[in-house]
Design a protein around this motif. Structure first.
Motif, short mmCIF file in Angstrom:
data_model
loop_
_atom_site.label_atom_id
_atom_site.label_comp_id
_atom_site.label_asym_id
_atom_site.label_seq_id
_atom_site.Cartn_x
_atom_site.Cartn_y
_atom_site.Cartn_z
N ARG A 48 1.33 8.87 2.34
CA ARG A 48 1.57 10.36 2.15
C ARG A 48 1.97 11.04 3.66
NH1 ARG A 48 -0.18 15.73 -0.56
NH2 ARG A 48 1.75 16.44 -1.60
N GLN B 207 6.02 10.60 -0.20
CA GLN B 207 5.04 9.73 -0.78
C GLN B 207 5.76 8.26 -0.57
OE1 GLN B 207 1.89 10.24 -2.05
NE2 GLN B 207 1.87 7.97 -2.30
N MET B 208 5.02 7.59 -0.04
CA MET B 208 5.69 6.21 0.10
C MET B 208 4.72 5.16 -0.57
SD MET B 208 6.73 6.41 4.05
CE MET B 208 4.88 6.57 4.78
N ASN B 209 5.14 4.51 -1.54
CA ASN B 209 4.40 3.57 -2.43
C ASN B 209 5.23 2.01 -2.08
OD1 ASN B 209 2.88 5.60 -3.32
ND2 ASN B 209 4.32 5.89 -5.29
N ASN B 210 4.46 0.97 -2.32
CA ASN B 210 4.95 -0.19 -2.37
C ASN B 210 5.62 -0.42 -1.18
OD1 ASN B 210 5.51 -2.89 -2.91
ND2 ASN B 210 7.20 -2.41 -4.30
N LEU B 211 4.61 -0.36 0.10
CA LEU B 211 5.38 -0.14 1.38
C LEU B 211 5.78 -1.74 1.69
CD1 LEU B 211 3.23 2.52 3.01
CD2 LEU B 211 5.93 2.38 3.27
N GLY C 236 0.93 -1.24 -0.15
CA GLY C 236 0.05 -0.04 -0.15
C GLY C 236 0.96 1.36 0.14
N SER C 237 0.25 2.51 0.09
CA SER C 237 0.69 3.56 0.18
C SER C 237 0.20 4.58 1.17
CB SER C 237 0.60 4.38 -1.21
OG SER C 237 1.00 3.47 -2.38
N ARG D 124 10.70 3.50 -4.72
CA ARG D 124 9.36 3.65 -3.91
C ARG D 124 8.97 4.71 -2.98
NH1 ARG D 124 9.11 0.02 0.53
NH2 ARG D 124 11.27 0.47 1.00
N PHE D 125 9.82 5.43 -2.67
CA PHE D 125 9.43 6.65 -2.00
C PHE D 125 9.96 8.02 -2.81
CE2 PHE D 125 9.70 5.18 2.56
CZ PHE D 125 9.05 4.17 2.37
#
Length: 119
Positions: free
Chosen positions: A18, A80-84, A15-16, A65-66
């Motif tokens: 912010r 923004q943090m993606n693919n946590l 998940g993501s 990812r970030f």
């Protein structure tokens, strides 16, 4: 001068989230703004930093990812943090080098916001 961070929470792996952090008070200028994190039993580590002229730097573990960004008009930095991943679980702290007058730079820290990634 204060830094106030927002946006942490609980998210599933993949998940993501912010994060945002706003600086307020009597500010003359802001140099670097960045994010650090500290997991239980570990030392605080740099996650990402953005300079005042737009350069960015990331920890190897979050590259791709970030994304860190700044809105200088609002004295705000975002992450923004993606693919946590579960290993991203930590308390995240914003950090900024702020001058309250010409030539006087101090380092400030936000209060920390918890990010928990479940597997």
């Amino acid at each position: 001068v204060q830094l106030q961070a927002f946006g942490g929470g609980l998210v599933q792996a993949g998940g993501s989230l912010r994060l945002s952090c706003a600086a307020s008070g009597s500010i003359f200028s802001i140099d670097d703004m960045g994010w650090y994190r500290q997991a239980p039993g570990k030392q605080r580590e740099l996650v990402a930093v953005a300079t005042s002229n737009g350069n960015t730097n990331y920890a190897d573990s979050v590259k791709g990812r970030f994304t860190i960004s700044r809105d200088n008009a609002k004295n705000t930095v975002y992450l923004q943090m993606n693919n946590l991943k579960p290993e991203d679980t930590a308390v995240y702290y914003c950090n900024a080098e702020i001058s309250v007058s010409l030539g006087y730079v101090n380092e400030y820290w936000g209060q920390g916001t918890q990010v928990t990634v479940s597997s």
